[in-house]
Design an enzyme around this catalytic site. Structure first.
Site, PDB file in Angstrom:
ATOM      1  CD  GLN A 141      -3.001  -0.932   0.075  1.00 29.55           C
ATOM      2  OE1 GLN A 141      -3.225   0.156  -0.438  1.00 29.55           O
ATOM      3  NE2 GLN A 141      -3.626  -2.037  -0.317  1.00 29.55           N
ATOM      4  CB  CYS A 165      -7.317   0.929  -6.455  1.00 33.07           C
ATOM      5  SG  CYS A 165      -7.026  -0.380  -7.673  1.00 33.07           S
TER       6      CYS A 165
END
Length: 400
Positions: free
Chosen positions: A241, A357
């Protein structure tokens, strides 16, 4: 006339690519909500405009929204998600306050390098191959940005004129994991230069990909990242991340969405960002298509997690298999999880935590789940890529 400039036309929102959009539907570059568009095309600054902190804005493609304040940026993230849901004819559920990663917190980044007389290192200009040679950066972690100057000297002899290369940097437990792609690093002189550079800057690992695959040149200790309290081997170029605080926000939302489930399937699990924290209180199956990630997760989660090397696009779990679990976590790439969502729609598990995302593919998959009887309870937007148009989210689904 539609699209004409209207005197006193207020800017009301930010479009998907970062332009401001007026009440009458006029798109205006670098406008912020609260600005006012005049009939001569000038923009009067409003309450949500701020002074961009970086000298490279707006040329650098790394940021497109440095001119808006945090309130407008958070609203933009939520609006992207709501618009995607409306495009699928879904009502938006309760939207949690957006989590925004602070400036200078990106621990993973991909930069470009090119020698044009001297070596330039930075992000590309928007819609261009031209590199903005960074003299400052307000999104990169300071440790990553500090390496840019020394890399210019290192790469000078390794780059042909007008040839671009890629620099991938990740902050691991042991320091910076550096991967150089597209450089000429053959020969004794280049090897010695790379080794000296890695030693001088205390790199965790230095890997070179000259076009034939990644070759590690320096790794004094095995490189790891800590996930859920476990040290997990990080493959060269492995996914992590973008920010530590963004990861923490995603994990907290996933844990909340999963609730008290005693059995959880984590699909598209990667290195175990969610599987390892969840394993503290549940039995977890982690499925991932990347072999290196599966092997790393197996080693880190031995005895706590069952890891399955599985291509979930070609071989999604069937509804009957998923129904054995109380909750499912989905964290697919930008393409979403179309095939897996179709099976989940018919599964009888109680909860789903969907991490995305890409609001568009999330909304497509959400429509599939809702059509199968799932209820979309809430969404938590996350802005790890500060000042960009990249949107991440966690969504909680429950059986109606």
């Amino acid at each position: 006339m539609p699209g004409a400039l209207i005197a006193g036309d207020p800017i009301v929102r930010i479009a998907a690519r970062g332009d401001g959009v007026s009440e009458r539907g006029v798109a205006v570059a670098l406008a912020a909500p609260g600005d006012t568009l005049l009939d001569d095309g000038r923009v009067v600054p409003g309450q949500h405009r701020q002074a961009p902190p970086c000298r490279h804005f707006p040329t650098c493609g790394g940021c497109v929204l440095q001119h808006v304040d945090d309130a407008a940026y958070a609203a933009f993230l939520a609006d992207r998600i709501v618009s995607a849901l409306h495009a699928q004819r879904l009502d938006a559920p309760a939207m949690r306050p957006a989590h925004l990663s602070p400036p200078r917190s990106r621990r993973r980044a991909s930069l470009r390098a090119e020698r044009v007389g001297r070596v330039a290192i930075g992000f590309n200009e928007a819609a261009s191959r031209r590199i903005v040679d960074l003299a400052e950066c307000h999104i990169l972690h300071p440790a990553l940005f500090a390496l840019a100057g020394p890399l210019r000297a290192l790469l000078g002899p390794m780059l042909a004129e007008r040839r671009q290369s890629e620099i991938m940097m990740t902050l691991a437990d042991q320091g910076i994991d550096l991967l150089l792609a597209g450089v000429d690093a053959d020969g004794l002189r280049a090897t010695e230069a790379l080794t000296a550079f890695a030693e001088r800057h205390a790199l965790a690992r230095l890997t070179v990909d000259a076009g034939m695959g990644a070759e590690t040149r320096w790794e004094p200790r095995p490189v790891t990242v800590t996930l859920g309290g476990a040290a997990v081997a990080l493959p060269p170029g492995g996914f992590l991340q973008a920010t530590a605080d963004g990861e923490a926000a995603l994990v907290a939302s996933v844990i909340e969405a999963v609730g008290d489930a005693a059995t959880v399937a984590d699909l598209f699990s990667g290195l175990g960002t969610f599987a390892l924290p969840l394993a503290a209180g549940a039995r977890v199956l982690a499925a991932e298509g990347a072999r290196d990630a599966v092997l790393a997760l197996k080693a880190a989660g031995a005895g706590r997690i069952v890891a399955d090397h599985r291509d979930l696009f070609r071989r999604p779990y069937a509804a009957a298999e998923l129904s054995r679990f109380e909750a499912v976590v989905l964290d697919p790439p930008r393409a979403g999880a179309k095939e897996q969502a179709a099976e989940l729609a018919a599964a009888t598990c109680r909860r789903i935590a969907y991490v995305s995302c890409n609001p568009a593919t999330f909304a497509r998959d959400a429509a599939t789940l809702v059509a199968g009887g799932w209820r979309l309870d809430w969404i938590a937007p996350v802005g790890q890529f500060r000042w960009s148009t990249h949107v991440e989210l966690v969504a909680a689904f429950a059986r109606s």
